[in-house]
Design an enzyme around this catalytic site. Structure first.
Site, PDB file in Angstrom:
ATOM      1  N   THR A 152       0.853  -1.198   0.000  1.00 53.09           N
ATOM      2  CA  THR A 152       0.000   0.000   0.000  1.00 53.09           C
ATOM      3  C   THR A 152       0.888   1.247   0.000  1.00 53.09           C
ATOM      4  O   THR A 152       1.313   1.693  -1.049  1.00 53.09           O
ATOM      5  CB  THR A 152      -0.975  -0.001   1.197  1.00 53.09           C
ATOM      6  OG1 THR A 152      -0.248  -0.257   2.407  1.00 53.09           O
ATOM      7  CG2 THR A 152      -2.046  -1.070   1.017  1.00 53.09           C
ATOM      8  N   LYS A 178       4.071  -6.608   3.925  1.00 52.49           N
ATOM      9  CA  LYS A 178       3.781  -5.210   3.651  1.00 52.49           C
ATOM     10  C   LYS A 178       3.491  -4.531   4.970  1.00 52.49           C
ATOM     11  O   LYS A 178       2.996  -5.136   5.924  1.00 52.49           O
ATOM     12  CB  LYS A 178       2.616  -5.054   2.680  1.00 52.49           C
ATOM     13  CG  LYS A 178       1.270  -5.600   3.129  1.00 52.49           C
ATOM     14  CD  LYS A 178       0.455  -4.725   4.060  1.00 52.49           C
ATOM     15  CE  LYS A 178       0.280  -3.335   3.511  1.00 52.49           C
ATOM     16  NZ  LYS A 178      -0.508  -2.499   4.499  1.00 52.49           N
ATOM     17  N   THR A 189       2.274  -9.278  12.035  1.00 55.87           N
ATOM     18  CA  THR A 189       2.630  -8.090  11.283  1.00 55.87           C
ATOM     19  C   THR A 189       1.417  -7.631  10.506  1.00 55.87           C
ATOM     20  O   THR A 189       0.350  -8.206  10.630  1.00 55.87           O
ATOM     21  CB  THR A 189       3.817  -8.370  10.342  1.00 55.87           C
ATOM     22  OG1 THR A 189       4.170  -7.164   9.686  1.00 55.87           O
ATOM     23  CG2 THR A 189       3.478  -9.429   9.331  1.00 55.87           C
TER      24      THR A 189
END
Length: 406
Positions: A152, A178, A189
């Site tokens: 993103t 990410k 995460t």
């Protein structure tokens, strides 16, 4: 243990791809990723502790309850969170994988990331599936495409692949993740996908993931916000040919070592790429009374907005370190605490036994002007250690998040 290429495509039997299907506004970015294995895999996942969870998490939990999976599909640009039909959309994504690959929908891990609270249409994903599946491959390029499809606000690729040996067999492990903002996991995460050709039971894989996450992804913080969609998943297809790991021992230790290496690398990359960040901060705590105390202190320091702002300004304001230790709720004797700063420009001691000492502000400025800074904290009260990963707090963080939806 050595580096290799191709990311999540490095282990035997894995292919991946990433495309633009129309979820994001910018058609120069990818927004849909698929990772598949030739064979069914044992699997393990960890999820956000936020009470508000993305719909894909509920579907994934149901699908992997038996400890097996064979594919991962993930979209970026829309979190599919707080949507009335979110579960329906997440299940439809799994059904599309089955339709185009013959992998059972119940063997699919599904994930989404992006803006919360916006409706996600299935049509762009549906229309892009043929291209996504037809383009599957196991090259370095395909590993890169898989990463780009989940990203993103990330500014660089977070990917790693390593080669190691278990039971006399060459094994590989690859990972992508990410994450740049809304990062304060307390579980895993933002999104992390790890593939390996090691043969390991679902039970031992789950134990290994939990063992590793506590000292890697759980020790990362960019801004103190725990995402609604955080998830890390591991797929292990056993194609390396080692004797299946079904209990702790030498082979398990080697596997855990590899997983720890991959997760530590990715954790640092996440922290380094914090939104607007200019510096990677690594806080190393030693001499704690317990493992819990060490982790509490390390995480408290790395989460302090005031300390992060000081690091942005290369200001050796070590009092903010002591302040963060004080409210960490760890069992600490503040009169024993030592603090130092370390970078490629050298090391400088700034606090001994809980009190300030004379030091050169000029030298401190040089040390703290580097792109990677270590905060060394010795509690001098035990033998436990912990390391946390974070970044400085800059003007750009506010700019990025002031117009995130646009």
């Amino acid at each position: 243990m050595k580096y290799t290429d191709s990311g999540v495509c490095a282990p035997k039997g894995f292919k991946a791809n990433g495309i633009f299907c129309g979820i994001k506004k910018n058609n120069q970015k990818k927004d849909l990723t698929l990772i598949v294995s030739e064979k069914i895999c044992t699997t393990a996942s960890m999820y956000t502790t936020n009470l508000v969870k993305g719909a894909p998490i509920y579907v994934t939990k149901e699908n992997v309850a038996n400890g097996y999976a064979q594919a991962i599909i993930c979209n970026s640009g829309n979190a599919n969170t707080c949507n009335a039909n979110g579960i329906e959309i997440a299940k439809a994504m799994c059904d599309l994988v089955e339709k185009h690959t013959n992998i059972k929908a119940s063997d699919v891990i599904v994930a989404s990331t992006g803006v919360i609270g916006q409706k996600l249409a299935i049509e762009p994903i549906q229309n892009g599936m043929a291209e996504l599946v037809n383009g599957l491959g196991n090259s370095e390029e395909h590993g890169d495409l898989a990463y780009r499809g989940i990203a993103t606000t990330d500014t660089f690729k977070k990917e790693i692949a390593i080669e190691f040996e278990i039971d006399g067999k060459v094994c590989k492990m690859g990972g992508i993740c990410k994450g740049s903002g809304m990062i304060h996991p307390n579980m895993a995460t933002m999104l992390g996908f790890i593939t390996t050709d090691v043969a390991i039971s679902s039970e031992m894989l789950n134990i290994a993931l939990h063992d590793s996450v506590e000292d890697t992804f759980n020790m990362v913080s960019v801004d103190g916000d725990t995402s609604t969609n955080d998830m890390v998943s591991v797929l292990a297809n056993g194609m390396a040919g080692n004797k299946e790991i079904v209990a702790k021992g030498k082979d398990y230790d080697e596997f855990l070592k590899a997983l720890q290496y991959v997760n530590t690398f990715l954790s640092k990359q996440i922290a380094k790429d914090g939104e607007g960040a200019t510096k990677l901060l690594i806080c190393e705590v030693s001499g704690a009374k317990s493992q819990s105390d060490a982790r509490l202190v390390a995480k408290s320091i790395i989460c302090s907005s005031l300390f992060k702002a000081a690091m942005f300004g290369a200001d050796a304001n070590w009092g903010r370190v002591l302040c963060a230790i004080g409210y960490s709720k760890a069992d600490v004797d503040v009169n024993k605490v030592n603090v130092s700063f370390l970078s490629d420009e050298g090391r400088i001691d700034v606090c001994v036994n809980g009190a300030g000492i004379d030091f050169s502000e000029e030298i401190a400025k040089k040390i703290l002007s580097e792109s990677e800074i270590k905060i060394l904290v010795s509690l001098n009260d035990g033998q436990f250690t912990a390391t946390s990963f974070g970044c400085d707090l800059t003007y750009d963080y506010v700019k990025i998040n002031g117009d995130y939806r646009s």
